[in-house]
Scaffold this motif. Structure first.
Motif, short mmCIF file in Angstrom:
data_model
loop_
_atom_site.label_atom_id
_atom_site.label_comp_id
_atom_site.label_asym_id
_atom_site.label_seq_id
_atom_site.Cartn_x
_atom_site.Cartn_y
_atom_site.Cartn_z
N VAL A 234 0.86 -1.19 0.00
CA VAL A 234 0.00 0.00 0.00
C VAL A 234 0.89 1.24 0.00
CG1 VAL A 234 -1.99 -1.06 1.17
CG2 VAL A 234 -0.17 0.00 2.54
N ASN A 235 0.31 2.35 -0.43
CA ASN A 235 1.02 3.62 -0.46
C ASN A 235 0.78 4.33 0.88
OD1 ASN A 235 1.54 6.40 -0.78
ND2 ASN A 235 1.25 6.27 -3.00
N VAL A 236 1.84 4.45 1.68
CA VAL A 236 1.73 4.92 3.06
C VAL A 236 1.16 6.33 3.14
CG1 VAL A 236 3.07 5.47 5.14
CG2 VAL A 236 3.58 3.40 3.83
N LEU A 237 1.74 7.26 2.39
CA LEU A 237 1.29 8.65 2.50
C LEU A 237 -0.13 8.82 1.97
CD1 LEU A 237 4.65 10.39 1.54
CD2 LEU A 237 3.60 10.31 3.80
N ALA A 238 -0.45 8.05 0.91
CA ALA A 238 -1.82 8.15 0.38
C ALA A 238 -2.82 7.68 1.43
CB ALA A 238 -1.94 7.32 -0.90
N LEU A 239 -2.54 6.55 2.09
CA LEU A 239 -3.49 6.05 3.10
C LEU A 239 -3.60 7.01 4.28
CD1 LEU A 239 -3.17 2.14 3.36
CD2 LEU A 239 -4.55 3.53 1.84
N LEU A 240 -2.47 7.61 4.65
CA LEU A 240 -2.50 8.52 5.80
C LEU A 240 -3.29 9.80 5.50
CD1 LEU A 240 1.11 8.12 7.25
CD2 LEU A 240 -1.03 7.71 8.49
N SER A 281 8.49 16.63 0.78
CA SER A 281 7.59 17.58 1.43
C SER A 281 6.31 16.89 1.91
CB SER A 281 7.26 18.74 0.49
OG SER A 281 6.67 18.22 -0.68
N ASP A 282 5.87 15.83 1.19
CA ASP A 282 4.65 15.09 1.61
C ASP A 282 4.84 14.46 2.97
OD1 ASP A 282 3.70 15.67 -0.79
OD2 ASP A 282 3.40 13.59 -1.47
N THR A 283 6.06 13.94 3.20
CA THR A 283 6.36 13.29 4.49
C THR A 283 6.26 14.32 5.60
OG1 THR A 283 7.85 11.77 3.38
CG2 THR A 283 8.14 11.97 5.76
N VAL A 284 6.87 15.48 5.37
CA VAL A 284 6.89 16.55 6.39
C VAL A 284 5.46 17.02 6.67
CG1 VAL A 284 7.71 18.88 6.88
CG2 VAL A 284 9.22 17.24 5.74
N GLU A 285 4.69 17.24 5.60
CA GLU A 285 3.31 17.72 5.78
C GLU A 285 2.47 16.70 6.54
OE1 GLU A 285 2.08 20.63 5.68
OE2 GLU A 285 4.16 21.05 5.16
N THR A 286 2.64 15.42 6.19
CA THR A 286 1.85 14.36 6.86
C THR A 286 2.20 14.34 8.34
OG1 THR A 286 1.84 13.10 4.83
CG2 THR A 286 1.38 11.86 6.84
N LEU A 287 3.48 14.38 8.66
CA LEU A 287 3.88 14.34 10.07
C LEU A 287 3.37 15.57 10.82
CD1 LEU A 287 7.40 12.72 9.80
CD2 LEU A 287 5.39 11.78 10.94
#
Ligand code: B12
Ligand code: SF4
Ligand code: SF4
Length: 338
Positions: A234-240, A281-287
């Motif tokens: 699965v795509n981690v950032l998409a699911l989050l 940047s997606d990782t930073v925004e998600t966190l």
């Protein structure tokens, strides 16, 4: 099924069950088929292989989490359909017959062992001679009188590869798993994910295959090309980024405690800490989003993931919730592979 009943009790006594309910909830019932179907005389056991080859996964830079093979498609649904046809025939022949598959009514491995389908491996799985352990199990309990099966002799011999291969040393004795350490259970258990095993989780999001993929009889036989429809990652950032309703639909085959998506999000955050890229940047925004989440469990795991990725500047060091405070006081070291 006397041995299974003894083992269920013994494991509770030894505190190896770590809050699992399943067959442990009503041990007398789950080890006595005649309590499931009145007048039961026999059990017909069916197994379905899930030993697919790895599908080709294109590395497109997305942060991916791995699903264990038994959950790549709805193997239980397919097996139940076949067993339902068997039960229907038994009923046409004048017998009572009911299908059970992974629904906690019966200790499936023990019934498959009694049906002479395989032997118990040191990794606790039931191995089919010549085919290994990647099978799901189901059965039909019936009033029909059928012949007894013969026991399959042990096939592990001198091998013990699965024991050191377990990332958390959860195989504490031959055939005995400590659920306090088994990643497969820790992913399902609600609450804070034991910090000791978060790193070992790696990129696993549902289930763990390690003690089976190293097993010579399982590796050697029974692989088949995976159909294109299977879902192995699965795509981690998409699911989050999904709403609870969307996330629930995206993982509808998984066992999730109370269908509360907090636990899926928690697991995704740990995987993000283990395999995510802090430069994205997606990782930073998600966190950022999860560090301000209303659920303290999620803020707590976001703290762990951010610290592991070297993004400690994102942390809210004044978060007063005790769960978050504990995490802030025990930050993990920076991930070595960054
Ligand atoms: C609870 C549960 C879990 C728990 C605990 C697993 C465990 N080993 O206790 C968790 C969540 C960790 C789990 C994980 C997995 N599970 Co699970 N799980 C179950 C469930 C719901 C109940 C199992 C149970 O009652 N265990 C009770 C204990 C007492 O039984 P046991 O561990 O098998 O113990 C036997 C052996 O110890 C043996 N024994 C006794 N003495 C000795 C001595 C020696 C030397 C040996 C070798 C054996 C031996 O006898 C005991 C039983 O009488 C069943 C479904 C069901 N309704 O039965 C699925 C089931 C066992 N799981 C299954 C699967 C596929 C998995 C995973 C592979 C999924 C994954 N990829 O993550 C992992 C494998 C982990 C592992 N190595 O066991 C399949 C197993 C299929 C197979 N071929 O064996 C089942 C049967 C589901 C199904 N219907 O297909 N599972
Ligand atoms: S499923 Fe994974 S964590 Fe559990 S016993 Fe097997 S290798 Fe260990
Ligand atoms: S790895 Fe070896 S010891 Fe473990 S289940 Fe397979 S054959 Fe048995």
């Amino acid at each position: 099924m006397h041995r299974a009943l003894q083992q269920l009790r013994h494991r509770e006594e030894r505190e190896l069950t770590n809050g699992m309910k399943f067959t442990y909830l009503r041990p007398e019932r789950s080890t006595n088929p005649s309590l499931l179907v009145e007048g039961a005389r026999s059990v017909i056991v069916g197994m379905r292989s899930y030993a697919y080859d790895d599908p080709i996964v294109v590395n497109d830079g997305t942060v991916r989490a791995r699903i264990a093979r038994y959950a790549w498609e709805d193997h239980y649904g397919i097996l139940k359909t076949s067993l339902t046809a068997v039960a229907a025939q038994l009923r046409r022949d004048g017998h009572r017959a009911t299908v059970f598959a992974d629904d906690n009514s019966i200790v499936d491995r023990e019934i498959a062992w009694l049906a002479g389908l395989g032997w118990y491996g040191r990794n606790a799985n039931l191995l089919v001679p010549g085919k290994g352990s990647m099978f799901v199990i189901g059965c039909v309990v019936t009033t029909a009188d059928l012949p007894f099966a013969e026991e399959v002799p042990d096939g592990c011999g001198t091998c013990s590869r699965c024991i050191p291969a377990c990332p958390t040393n959860a195989i504490v004795e031959s055939g005995v798993i400590d659920a306090n350490r088994c990643l497969s259970w820790l992913l399902q258990k609600p609450g804070i994910f034991n910090a000791e095993y978060r790193e070992a989780l790696g990129d696993r999001i549902y289930g763990c295959d390690e003690c089976q993929v190293v097993c010579p009889p399982t590796k050697k036989f029974g692989t088949q090309p995976a159909p294109e429809t299977v879902q192995s990652h699965v795509n981690v950032l998409a699911l989050l980024s999904l709403s609870d309703t969307e996330l629930d639909a995206a993982c509808d085959r998984w066992y999730v405690h109370d269908r509360d998506m907090t636990w899926v999000r928690r697991n995704l955050l740990i995987v993000l800490g283990n395999v995510g890229q802090p430069s994205h940047s997606d990782t930073v925004e998600t966190l950022r989003r999860y560090l301000s989440h209303e659920r303290p469990e999620l803020r707590a795991h976001a703290v762990w993931a951010a610290a592991r990725l070297g993004l400690s500047h994102l942390l809210h060091t004044d978060d007063p919730h005790p769960m978050v405070v504990t995490e802030l006081q025990n930050l993990p070291p920076l991930r070595g592979t960054l």
